[in-house]
Write a protein that holds these residues in place. Structure first.
Motif, PDB file in Angstrom:
ATOM      1  N   GLN A 225       0.624  -1.244   0.079  1.00  0.00           N
ATOM      2  CA  GLN A 225      -0.125   0.078   0.108  1.00  0.00           C
ATOM      3  C   GLN A 225       0.891   1.328  -0.069  1.00  0.00           C
ATOM      4  O   GLN A 225       0.427   2.398  -0.681  1.00  0.00           O
ATOM      5  CB  GLN A 225      -1.020  -0.049   1.116  1.00  0.00           C
ATOM      6  CG  GLN A 225      -1.977  -1.144   1.088  1.00  0.00           C
ATOM      7  CD  GLN A 225      -2.797  -0.999   0.076  1.00  0.00           C
ATOM      8  OE1 GLN A 225      -3.142  -1.631  -0.817  1.00  0.00           O
ATOM      9  NE2 GLN A 225      -3.390   0.355  -0.168  1.00  0.00           N
ATOM     10  N   ILE A 226       1.881   1.371   0.806  1.00  0.00           N
ATOM     11  CA  ILE A 226       2.785   2.479   0.833  1.00  0.00           C
ATOM     12  C   ILE A 226       3.415   2.616  -0.630  1.00  0.00           C
ATOM     13  O   ILE A 226       3.572   4.023  -0.944  1.00  0.00           O
ATOM     14  CB  ILE A 226       3.805   2.318   1.979  1.00  0.00           C
ATOM     15  CG1 ILE A 226       3.381   2.212   3.268  1.00  0.00           C
ATOM     16  CG2 ILE A 226       4.933   3.153   1.739  1.00  0.00           C
ATOM     17  CD1 ILE A 226       4.284   2.212   4.562  1.00  0.00           C
ATOM     18  N   ALA A 227       3.827   1.576  -0.970  1.00  0.00           N
ATOM     19  CA  ALA A 227       4.609   1.850  -2.518  1.00  0.00           C
ATOM     20  C   ALA A 227       3.372   2.517  -3.663  1.00  0.00           C
ATOM     21  O   ALA A 227       3.620   3.480  -4.356  1.00  0.00           O
ATOM     22  CB  ALA A 227       4.906   0.580  -2.938  1.00  0.00           C
ATOM     23  N   GLN A 228       2.351   1.925  -3.273  1.00  0.00           N
ATOM     24  CA  GLN A 228       0.921   2.347  -4.319  1.00  0.00           C
ATOM     25  C   GLN A 228       0.847   3.802  -4.226  1.00  0.00           C
ATOM     26  O   GLN A 228       0.567   4.686  -5.055  1.00  0.00           O
ATOM     27  CB  GLN A 228      -0.183   1.690  -4.162  1.00  0.00           C
ATOM     28  CG  GLN A 228      -0.118   0.221  -4.653  1.00  0.00           C
ATOM     29  CD  GLN A 228      -1.345  -0.729  -4.454  1.00  0.00           C
ATOM     30  OE1 GLN A 228      -2.291  -0.145  -3.884  1.00  0.00           O
ATOM     31  NE2 GLN A 228      -1.136  -1.803  -4.898  1.00  0.00           N
ATOM     32  N   SER A 229       0.838   4.136  -2.855  1.00  0.00           N
ATOM     33  CA  SER A 229       0.644   5.608  -2.469  1.00  0.00           C
ATOM     34  C   SER A 229       1.646   6.672  -2.809  1.00  0.00           C
ATOM     35  O   SER A 229       1.244   7.700  -3.462  1.00  0.00           O
ATOM     36  CB  SER A 229       0.236   5.837  -0.899  1.00  0.00           C
ATOM     37  OG  SER A 229      -0.688   4.869  -0.333  1.00  0.00           O
ATOM     38  N   LEU A 230       2.899   6.147  -2.660  1.00  0.00           N
ATOM     39  CA  LEU A 230       4.039   7.055  -3.213  1.00  0.00           C
ATOM     40  C   LEU A 230       3.885   7.202  -4.651  1.00  0.00           C
ATOM     41  O   LEU A 230       4.402   8.328  -5.189  1.00  0.00           O
ATOM     42  CB  LEU A 230       5.188   6.353  -2.729  1.00  0.00           C
ATOM     43  CG  LEU A 230       5.627   6.485  -1.069  1.00  0.00           C
ATOM     44  CD1 LEU A 230       6.862   5.856  -0.864  1.00  0.00           C
ATOM     45  CD2 LEU A 230       5.627   8.024  -0.665  1.00  0.00           C
ATOM     46  N   LEU A 231       3.877   6.102  -5.247  1.00  0.00           N
ATOM     47  CA  LEU A 231       3.740   6.103  -6.802  1.00  0.00           C
ATOM     48  C   LEU A 231       2.651   7.186  -7.246  1.00  0.00           C
ATOM     49  O   LEU A 231       2.856   7.785  -8.110  1.00  0.00           O
ATOM     50  CB  LEU A 231       3.429   4.793  -7.275  1.00  0.00           C
ATOM     51  CG  LEU A 231       4.923   3.856  -7.358  1.00  0.00           C
ATOM     52  CD1 LEU A 231       4.504   2.584  -7.974  1.00  0.00           C
ATOM     53  CD2 LEU A 231       5.783   4.631  -8.221  1.00  0.00           C
ATOM     54  N   LEU A 232       1.345   6.955  -6.458  1.00  0.00           N
ATOM     55  CA  LEU A 232       0.360   7.770  -6.838  1.00  0.00           C
ATOM     56  C   LEU A 232       0.488   9.494  -6.635  1.00  0.00           C
ATOM     57  O   LEU A 232       0.143  10.206  -7.503  1.00  0.00           O
ATOM     58  CB  LEU A 232      -1.111   7.256  -6.182  1.00  0.00           C
ATOM     59  CG  LEU A 232      -2.371   8.112  -6.363  1.00  0.00           C
ATOM     60  CD1 LEU A 232      -2.910   8.123  -8.079  1.00  0.00           C
ATOM     61  CD2 LEU A 232      -3.391   7.606  -5.596  1.00  0.00           C
ATOM     62  N   ALA A 233       1.116   9.524  -5.591  1.00  0.00           N
ATOM     63  CA  ALA A 233       1.612  10.822  -5.147  1.00  0.00           C
ATOM     64  C   ALA A 233       2.565  11.659  -6.191  1.00  0.00           C
ATOM     65  O   ALA A 233       2.397  12.676  -6.509  1.00  0.00           O
ATOM     66  CB  ALA A 233       1.851  11.087  -3.834  1.00  0.00           C
ATOM     67  N   SER A 234       3.626  10.805  -6.552  1.00  0.00           N
ATOM     68  CA  SER A 234       4.364  11.335  -7.459  1.00  0.00           C
ATOM     69  C   SER A 234       3.851  11.593  -8.926  1.00  0.00           C
ATOM     70  O   SER A 234       4.142  12.508  -9.347  1.00  0.00           O
ATOM     71  CB  SER A 234       5.493  10.128  -7.837  1.00  0.00           C
ATOM     72  OG  SER A 234       6.094   9.892  -6.374  1.00  0.00           O
ATOM     73  N   LEU A 235       3.034  10.610  -9.256  1.00  0.00           N
ATOM     74  CA  LEU A 235       2.406  10.973 -10.571  1.00  0.00           C
ATOM     75  C   LEU A 235       1.535  12.184 -10.572  1.00  0.00           C
ATOM     76  O   LEU A 235       1.484  13.047 -11.335  1.00  0.00           O
ATOM     77  CB  LEU A 235       1.664   9.769 -11.018  1.00  0.00           C
ATOM     78  CG  LEU A 235       0.839   9.572 -12.392  1.00  0.00           C
ATOM     79  CD1 LEU A 235       1.504  10.086 -13.486  1.00  0.00           C
ATOM     80  CD2 LEU A 235      -0.133   8.530 -12.431  1.00  0.00           C
ATOM     81  N   ILE A 236       0.645  12.196  -9.297  1.00  0.00           N
ATOM     82  CA  ILE A 236      -0.194  13.601  -9.305  1.00  0.00           C
ATOM     83  C   ILE A 236       0.757  14.916  -9.298  1.00  0.00           C
ATOM     84  O   ILE A 236       0.254  15.908  -9.811  1.00  0.00           O
ATOM     85  CB  ILE A 236      -1.147  13.243  -7.908  1.00  0.00           C
ATOM     86  CG1 ILE A 236      -1.986  12.309  -8.203  1.00  0.00           C
ATOM     87  CG2 ILE A 236      -1.800  14.588  -7.768  1.00  0.00           C
ATOM     88  CD1 ILE A 236      -2.788  12.111  -6.890  1.00  0.00           C
ATOM     89  N   MET A 237       1.769  14.857  -8.467  1.00  0.00           N
ATOM     90  CA  MET A 237       2.596  15.872  -8.240  1.00  0.00           C
ATOM     91  C   MET A 237       3.264  16.190  -9.843  1.00  0.00           C
ATOM     92  O   MET A 237       3.230  17.343 -10.275  1.00  0.00           O
ATOM     93  CB  MET A 237       3.703  15.722  -7.352  1.00  0.00           C
ATOM     94  CG  MET A 237       4.762  16.748  -7.234  1.00  0.00           C
ATOM     95  SD  MET A 237       5.756  16.542  -5.685  1.00  0.00           S
ATOM     96  CE  MET A 237       6.744  18.300  -5.675  1.00  0.00           C
ATOM     97  N   LEU A 238       3.815  15.283 -10.614  1.00  0.00           N
ATOM     98  CA  LEU A 238       4.222  15.475 -11.840  1.00  0.00           C
ATOM     99  C   LEU A 238       3.282  16.193 -12.724  1.00  0.00           C
ATOM    100  O   LEU A 238       3.508  17.238 -13.500  1.00  0.00           O
ATOM    101  CB  LEU A 238       4.779  14.165 -12.439  1.00  0.00           C
ATOM    102  CG  LEU A 238       5.421  14.222 -14.044  1.00  0.00           C
ATOM    103  CD1 LEU A 238       6.486  15.217 -13.933  1.00  0.00           C
ATOM    104  CD2 LEU A 238       5.875  12.771 -14.426  1.00  0.00           C
ATOM    105  N   LEU A 239       1.948  15.704 -12.844  1.00  0.00           N
ATOM    106  CA  LEU A 239       1.131  16.059 -13.503  1.00  0.00           C
ATOM    107  C   LEU A 239       0.503  17.580 -13.277  1.00  0.00           C
ATOM    108  O   LEU A 239       0.246  18.515 -14.365  1.00  0.00           O
ATOM    109  CB  LEU A 239      -0.289  15.115 -13.597  1.00  0.00           C
ATOM    110  CG  LEU A 239       0.167  13.543 -14.520  1.00  0.00           C
ATOM    111  CD1 LEU A 239      -1.383  12.753 -14.143  1.00  0.00           C
ATOM    112  CD2 LEU A 239       0.437  13.786 -15.874  1.00  0.00           C
ATOM    113  N   LEU A 240       0.299  17.896 -11.957  1.00  0.00           N
ATOM    114  CA  LEU A 240      -0.216  18.928 -11.398  1.00  0.00           C
ATOM    115  C   LEU A 240       0.806  20.050 -11.989  1.00  0.00           C
ATOM    116  O   LEU A 240       0.518  20.907 -12.416  1.00  0.00           O
ATOM    117  CB  LEU A 240      -0.301  18.774  -9.919  1.00  0.00           C
ATOM    118  CG  LEU A 240      -0.925  20.082  -9.462  1.00  0.00           C
ATOM    119  CD1 LEU A 240      -2.270  20.426  -9.855  1.00  0.00           C
ATOM    120  CD2 LEU A 240      -1.126  20.171  -7.858  1.00  0.00           C
TER     121      LEU A 240
END
Length: 449
Positions: A162-177
């Motif tokens: 779950q932590i790995a999924q959360s970090l990947l999701l946050a990184s993707l959101i930050m990059l796109l934003l």
């Protein structure tokens, strides 16, 4: 003291932080659900393992018990106790002639638990086909330590995933934003920060493909429209200010004129209100205070007497045989009689603070602050004589050939009176006594006529 400007913060950073917090909460919830599910699966798994062990050893244990082979029984017990899922093995031997005998094997450091499963199976031996006899029972107790060991390994895997999924999701959101929003928002903020009334006509543009029509495009259009509207407004405001300056002097003169008229009207209104208030508190026939003013003043003087300890005396006066006077001389003469009696009462009680009021048809009340019963009786006698001295003929009076009055007097006693109505009732009873003992006299409450 000037406040230091707040340090700017990044919108993208706050969104990423919010995403991380959400992912953390989501991770905790999912981990809790999956952990609960894993625990249930482990309990079911242990129950299945214990059921399999019981199935394997059930027949051999029954045979060893029937044949009374203690060595074989002990061997089977040791073998079952060595199973990873089993914490304790209990075999109970049943006999019709002896007390039940219990054989027990416990794993080292095992403790009873309400979380681990417990399996209880009967042990029966088939003597011949179709005939079985129960020779004992087998009870297997699960080992809670095995459940927790299995759960810890599964929880570690769940949390890591779950932590790995959360970090990947946050990184993707930050990059796109950052690529799609943050850069352009900063450009818009820079443009707005440089705006002045002189460059409002300079429109906002973003470094992005014109075919993109999204929320940022709507924001750019709204900013440009706002700039245009504001520029037009400022130009119109300048023209209005010039016109306003031209009419300012005329407006000031008009305001002064209207102010003077308003002050005159307010003065007239205050005079009218004063006259109306006076009329509302005055009896129109006699000119004395009316019942409304009497009710207001009686409470004020009553509370003041209780607070200061000064005496308070009340006179209640009534014209003797006034109904016969009206029947004999007419109501017009009756009104003249009332006015004459009111004038005599008002003149006879001219001390500042005293209040003479008409409270009924031919009934009057005199409120005497800071006056005791002795002083009040002297004043009442003066009023009695003043009315008689008017010499108004009254041939049908039961008291005298002229108009007279009867007076009831009561003085406030704070130890017995807690409200003004009680004092009024005392004076009214004294008045009734004065009228019933011959009229044209003063009776003090609590004293003989």
């Amino acid at each position: 003291m000037a406040l230091k400007p707040a340090k700017p913060t990044s919108l993208g950073g706050r969104i990423v932080l919010a995403t991380l917090v959400f992912c953390l909460l989501f991770t905790l919830v999912v981990a809790a659900v999956r952990t609960w599910s894993a625990w249930q699966n482990n309990v079911a798994r242990m129950s299945g393992e214990m059921a399999l062990i019981a199935q394997v050893y059930q027949q051999t244990l029954s045979k060893s018990i029937w044949e009374m082979d203690r060595d074989s029984l002990q061997t089977h017990l040791n073998s079952m106790a060595n199973a990873a899922s089993v914490g304790q093995v209990v075999v109970t031997l049943q006999s019709a002639n002896h007390a039940p005998e219990v054989f027990r094997r416990v794993r080292e450091s095992w403790r009873p638990s309400t979380l681990a499963p417990v399996l209880n199976r009967p042990l029966d031996y088939e003597l011949f086909a179709g005939s079985k006899e129960v020779v004992g029972s087998l009870t297997l107790y699960g080992d809670e330590r095995v459940l927790w060991a299995r759960l810890r390994s599964e929880v570690a895997e769940i949390v890591a995933t779950q932590i790995a999924q959360s970090l990947l999701l946050a990184s993707l959101i930050m990059l796109l934003l950052n690529r799609l929003v943050t850069v352009h928002v900063r450009r818009i903020a820079q443009h707005l920060g440089q705006l002045t009334p002189a460059n409002l006509r300079q429109l906002l543009t973003l470094d992005r493909h014109p075919s993109r029509q999204d929320e940022l495009s709507q924001l750019v259009g709204g900013v440009n429209q706002l700039q245009t509207t504001l520029s037009d407004y400022l130009e119109q405001q300048q023209r209005d200010e010039k016109e306003l300056l031209a009419h300012r002097d005329n407006l000031a003169a008009l305001v002064r004129e209207r102010t003077a008229a308003l002050e005159t009207a307010n003065s007239q209104l205050e005079d009218t209100n004063t006259r109306l208030d006076s009329l509302a508190r005055t009896d129109p026939l006699t000119g004395l205070a009316n019942r409304r003013q009497f009710d207001e003043m009686k409470e004020i003087e009553f509370r003041r007497a209780l607070r200061t300890g000064h005496p308070l005396t009340l006179l209640v006066c009534d014209i003797d045989s006034f109904k016969r006077y009206n029947d004999t001389y007419g109501h017009a003469s009756g009104d003249q009689c009332l006015r004459a009696v009111a004038t005599a009462l008002g003149a006879g009680s001219a001390r500042a603070g005293d209040l003479v009021a008409r409270i009924g048809g031919e009934e009057f009340a005199v409120l005497l602050p800071a006056t005791d019963a002795t002083q009040g009786a002297l004043l009442a006698g003066q009023l009695l004589r003043a009315v008689a001295d008017l010499g108004i003929a009254h041939r049908n009076s039961e008291a005298a050939p002229v108009v007279t009055i009867s007076i009831g007097l009561a003085q406030l006693d704070p130890t017995q009176v807690d409200k003004f109505d009680t004092l009024f009732d005392q004076a009214d009873r004294a008045l009734y006594q004065a009228k019933s003992t011959g009229r044209n006299r003063v009776v003090v409450h609590g004293q003989a006529a």
